[in-house]
Scaffold this motif. Structure first.
Motif, PDB file in Angstrom:
ATOM      1  N   LEU A 142       0.807  -1.217   0.000  1.00 52.44           N
ATOM      2  CA  LEU A 142       0.000   0.000   0.000  1.00 52.44           C
ATOM      3  C   LEU A 142       0.841   1.270   0.000  1.00 52.44           C
ATOM      4  N   PRO A 144       3.487   4.168  -1.206  1.00 56.19           N
ATOM      5  CA  PRO A 144       3.842   4.718  -2.520  1.00 56.19           C
ATOM      6  C   PRO A 144       5.183   4.164  -2.978  1.00 56.19           C
ATOM      7  N   TRP A 197       4.668   8.373   7.169  1.00 56.53           N
ATOM      8  CA  TRP A 197       3.730   8.335   6.049  1.00 56.53           C
ATOM      9  C   TRP A 197       2.319   7.990   6.538  1.00 56.53           C
ATOM     10  N   ALA A 201      -0.286  10.828   5.296  1.00 53.13           N
ATOM     11  CA  ALA A 201      -0.764  10.627   3.933  1.00 53.13           C
ATOM     12  C   ALA A 201      -2.273  10.385   3.900  1.00 53.13           C
ATOM     13  N   GLU A 203      -3.849   8.730   1.668  1.00 54.15           N
ATOM     14  CA  GLU A 203      -4.097   7.346   1.272  1.00 54.15           C
ATOM     15  C   GLU A 203      -4.113   6.403   2.463  1.00 54.15           C
ATOM     16  N   ARG A 206      -7.649   5.406   4.328  1.00 52.53           N
ATOM     17  CA  ARG A 206      -8.717   4.703   3.615  1.00 52.53           C
ATOM     18  C   ARG A 206      -8.460   3.193   3.628  1.00 52.53           C
TER      19      ARG A 206
END
Length: 317
Positions: A142, A144, A197, A201, A203, A206
């Protein structure tokens, strides 16, 4: 089989439990002293994570499809899926393959490399690590493709500076056991970079990561992760989460992206696959760890899931 009612330790911090599972297996750590002009092309490292820390000086990071990035002193780069990358003294500097440069082996997993030149010196530390847990691998997937942690960032500054200072001190003297200290500190850097992160982040707020943070679903996820061998049922997981059966099923599927019992099956099968490939445990033992009392039943389920039997996988691996 009677259902076991399980209260997982640390259920108040399910995401922390996943981070605890990040047991790093270091393949190689390297300390480099690079005198400009220099350029190093680092190869792709499949199923591994690559990190680069600039201890002093600076370097330009180049990746296909991206603009070059200047990595300053005290900053850290993490490539979670081990992508190929160039690090060079200038944006246009040619890079030679990493293994074309001679290195001095300090220990089995730690080496030192020097590149002579007339220009300024950059000191860097690089490492290649892998993970041996299903939760860790799911988390890595997951992330980046590139994480950059800047020393001058207010959030990261404190832990990054202090850890780098310790690594620099050990690297400068390299007393007996110093390489072991450096590799452990490097592991801390990686986990802290991932935590940074996760905290910042969008992302990370979620899907599966959000479900781990959810006060109800998180308890069920930790239970499945920690004791996959138990005879978990949807009713039992819902009770553990403090929810109704239907409410739990709907919330889990919505946040995680698949039904709870399917998630549990996936989890068990992937853990079993790792155990078959990376341990010498008997197939019967692996079967019990996946919640099967019968080796034959486990074998049928495994073949249906992966398209090959446990024995075939182990022989091929």
């Amino acid at each position: 089989m009677q259902e076991v009612h399980f209260q997982p330790p640390g259920a108040s911090d399910p995401l922390g439990e996943v981070l605890h599972m990040l047991k790093l297996n270091g393949t190689l750590y390297c300390r480099a002293e690079l005198c400009a002009p220099w350029g190093v092309a680092m190869p792709r490292m499949d199923n591994s994570m690559l990190f680069i820390v600039i201890m002093s000086g600076e370097g330009w990071l180049r990746m296909p499809g991206r603009e070059s990035i200047l990595i300053r002193e005290g900053s850290m780069v993490v490539l979670p899926r081990g992508q190929a990358v160039d690090l060079a003294s200038r944006p246009e500097q040619a890079a030679l393959p990493l293994f074309d440069y001679p290195a001095r082996k300090v220990s089995e997993r730690y080496e030192m490399m020097e590149i002579d030149g007339p220009g300024p010196v950059t000191r860097a530390m690089t490492g290649v690590v892998s993970f041996d847990d299903v939760a860790a691998r799911r988390l890595i997937a997951l992330l980046p493709e590139l994480l950059v942690v800047d020393r001058w960032n207010d959030v990261a500054g404190g832990w990054l500076r202090s850890t780098l200072d310790l690594i620099s001190h050990e690297a400068a003297t390299l007393k007996p056991g110093g390489e072991a200290v450096i590799t452990r500190l490097a592991d801390i850097l990686i986990i802290q970079a991932i935590r940074t992160w996760l905290d910042g982040a969008a992302e990370a707020q979620r899907g599966w990561l959000a479900a781990l943070r959810d006060p109800m679903l998180g308890r069920a996820l930790v239970a499945m992760h920690g004791t996959p061998e138990h005879d978990w049922t949807l009713d039992g997981l819902a009770r553990l989460a403090g929810m109704s059966r239907s409410g739990f099923a709907a919330r889990f599927a919505d946040m995680v992206g698949q039904p709870a019992m399917r998630y549990l099956t996936d989890w068990r099968m992937h853990r079993a696959r790792l155990a078959l490939l990376e341990s010498r445990a008997a197939v019967s033992q692996v079967a019990r760890g996946a919640g099967y009392q019968s080796e034959a039943a486990f074998g049928r389920a495994f073949k249906q899931f992966f398209g090959e039997s446990p024995g075939s996988l182990r022989r091929a691996g």
